[in-house]
Design a protein around this motif. Structure first.
Motif, short mmCIF file in Angstrom:
data_model
loop_
_atom_site.label_atom_id
_atom_site.label_comp_id
_atom_site.label_asym_id
_atom_site.label_seq_id
_atom_site.Cartn_x
_atom_site.Cartn_y
_atom_site.Cartn_z
N LEU A 128 0.83 -1.21 0.00
CA LEU A 128 0.00 0.00 0.00
C LEU A 128 0.86 1.26 0.00
N TYR A 129 1.93 1.27 0.80
CA TYR A 129 2.82 2.44 0.82
C TYR A 129 3.52 2.62 -0.54
N ASN A 130 3.90 1.52 -1.18
CA ASN A 130 4.49 1.61 -2.52
C ASN A 130 3.49 2.19 -3.51
N PHE A 131 2.24 1.78 -3.39
CA PHE A 131 1.18 2.30 -4.25
C PHE A 131 1.01 3.81 -4.03
N ILE A 132 0.99 4.22 -2.78
CA ILE A 132 0.86 5.64 -2.43
C ILE A 132 2.04 6.43 -2.98
N ASP A 133 3.25 5.90 -2.85
CA ASP A 133 4.43 6.57 -3.40
C ASP A 133 4.33 6.73 -4.91
N SER A 134 3.81 5.71 -5.58
CA SER A 134 3.68 5.78 -7.04
C SER A 134 2.65 6.84 -7.44
N LEU A 135 1.59 7.00 -6.65
CA LEU A 135 0.62 8.06 -6.93
C LEU A 135 1.26 9.44 -6.75
N GLY A 136 2.12 9.58 -5.75
CA GLY A 136 2.85 10.84 -5.55
C GLY A 136 3.76 11.14 -6.73
N SER A 137 4.44 10.13 -7.24
CA SER A 137 5.31 10.31 -8.41
C SER A 137 4.48 10.67 -9.63
N PHE A 138 3.33 10.04 -9.77
CA PHE A 138 2.44 10.32 -10.89
C PHE A 138 1.95 11.76 -10.81
N LYS A 139 1.56 12.20 -9.63
CA LYS A 139 1.09 13.58 -9.42
C LYS A 139 2.18 14.59 -9.76
N ALA A 140 3.41 14.28 -9.42
CA ALA A 140 4.52 15.20 -9.66
C ALA A 140 4.73 15.46 -11.16
N LYS A 141 4.33 14.53 -12.01
CA LYS A 141 4.49 14.70 -13.46
C LYS A 141 3.45 15.64 -14.06
N LEU A 142 2.37 15.90 -13.33
CA LEU A 142 1.26 16.67 -13.87
C LEU A 142 1.42 18.17 -13.63
N LYS A 143 0.89 18.94 -14.56
CA LYS A 143 0.90 20.40 -14.41
C LYS A 143 -0.54 20.83 -14.08
N PHE A 144 -0.74 21.24 -12.84
CA PHE A 144 -2.07 21.60 -12.37
C PHE A 144 -2.35 23.09 -12.59
N ILE A 145 -3.59 23.36 -12.99
CA ILE A 145 -4.03 24.72 -13.29
C ILE A 145 -5.23 25.02 -12.38
N PRO A 146 -5.26 26.22 -11.76
CA PRO A 146 -6.39 26.54 -10.88
C PRO A 146 -7.71 26.58 -11.66
N VAL A 147 -8.78 26.17 -10.98
CA VAL A 147 -10.11 26.20 -11.58
C VAL A 147 -11.10 26.64 -10.52
N LYS A 148 -12.08 27.42 -10.94
CA LYS A 148 -13.13 27.86 -10.02
C LYS A 148 -14.37 27.04 -10.32
N ARG A 149 -14.45 25.89 -9.72
CA ARG A 149 -15.60 25.02 -9.95
C ARG A 149 -15.68 24.04 -8.78
N TYR A 150 -16.88 23.56 -8.52
CA TYR A 150 -17.08 22.58 -7.46
C TYR A 150 -16.74 21.19 -7.99
N VAL A 151 -15.95 20.46 -7.24
CA VAL A 151 -15.62 19.07 -7.56
C VAL A 151 -15.88 18.25 -6.30
N ASP A 152 -16.66 17.19 -6.44
CA ASP A 152 -17.01 16.34 -5.31
C ASP A 152 -15.88 15.32 -5.09
N PHE A 153 -15.23 15.39 -3.95
CA PHE A 153 -14.16 14.46 -3.61
C PHE A 153 -14.67 13.34 -2.70
N GLY A 154 -15.96 13.23 -2.52
CA GLY A 154 -16.52 12.15 -1.74
C GLY A 154 -16.42 12.40 -0.24
N ASN A 155 -16.55 11.33 0.51
CA ASN A 155 -16.53 11.38 1.96
C ASN A 155 -15.09 11.51 2.46
N LEU A 156 -14.75 12.68 2.97
CA LEU A 156 -13.40 12.93 3.49
C LEU A 156 -13.39 13.05 5.01
N LYS A 157 -14.45 12.58 5.65
CA LYS A 157 -14.60 12.75 7.10
C LYS A 157 -13.38 12.24 7.88
#
Length: 181
Positions: A128-157
Motif C-alpha cells: 500500500l505504501y508503494n502504491f501511495i508513493d507511485s501516486l505521488g510520483s504520478f502527481k509530480a508529473k502533472l501540471k495543475f491549473i487553478p479552476v473555479k468550480r465545485y468538484v465532489d471528492f466524496g466522503n473525506l470525514k
C-alpha cells in the motif's frame, strides 16, 4: 521483381503480427486519494476522463486545480489501477499511540460499491505504501491549473481535522454582569 514483392509481403505480415499494447479503460467510476500531515491536507481525484482534479485544503485557502492527462499517462494509470487489487486490504490501518502522523485515504467507487482504505501511521502493508508513493510520483508529473468550480471528492470525514470545540458558554454567562443587579 518476385523477390521484392515477396520481401514486401513478408514485412507486411510481420508488421501485422506485432502485438499492440492493450489499452485498458479506467476501472472505476472515480478514485480519490487523500493525504494529510502537519503541513498539508490534499486530495487527488481520478475519473474516467483525462482530467485529474487536486484539492488543497491546508494551508488555507481551499483551492481546486485540474490537469489533463496525456494519452500515454492515462493508459499507464488505467493499467496500474486495473492491476492493483484493493479488495485484499483491510479498510483501516491505524498505528496506536501516534499523534500528528501522516494519514492517507483511498476511496474507490465502482458502480454501486465503494471501498475505502484509511491509513494512519506505519501499520499498513508495504504494498500500500508503494502504491501511495507511485501516486505521488504520478502527481509530480502533472501540471495543475487553478479552476473555479465545485468538484465532489466524496466522503473525506476521516481525513479532515475535527472542528474546533465550541466556546464554553457557561463560563461566559457567569462572568457577565447581565444577570446581576
Amino acid at each position: 521483381m518476385k523477390t521484392e514483392i515477396t520481401f514486401i509481403a513478408l514485412i507486411l505480415v510481420l508488421i501485422s503480427c506485432v502485438k499492440k499494447d492493450e489499452v485498458k479503460s479506467f476501472p472505476y467510476e472515480s478514485f480519490v486519494f487523500s493525504y494529510a500531515g502537519l503541513h498539508h491536507n490534499n486530495s487527488i481525484k481520478f475519473t474516467k476522463t483525462d482530467t485529474v482534479y487536486l484539492q488543497k485544503r491546508f494551508p488555507s485557502p481551499v483551492e481546486i486545480f485540474y490537469a489533463i492527462l496525456k494519452k500515454e499517462d492515462k493508459n499507464e494509470l488505467n493499467k496500474y489501477l486495473s492491476q492493483f487489487d484493493f479488495e485484499k486490504f483491510d479498510t483501516v490501518y491505524v498505528q496506536d499511540n501516534l499523534q500528528d502522523g501522516e494519514s492517507y485515504l483511498l476511496n474507490i467507487s465502482k458502480k454501486d460499491e465503494n471501498k475505502m482504505i484509511y491509513i494512519y501511521g506505519h501499520n499498513a502493508p508495504k504494498k500500500l505504501y508503494n502504491f501511495i508513493d507511485s501516486l505521488g510520483s504520478f502527481k509530480a508529473k502533472l501540471k495543475f491549473i487553478p479552476v473555479k468550480r465545485y468538484v465532489d471528492f466524496g466522503n473525506l470525514k476521516s481525513i479532515l481535522p475535527p472542528p474546533p470545540p465550541p466556546p464554553e458558554i457557561d463560563t461566559l454567562i457567569y462572568k457577565s454582569n447581565i444577570y446581576s443587579k
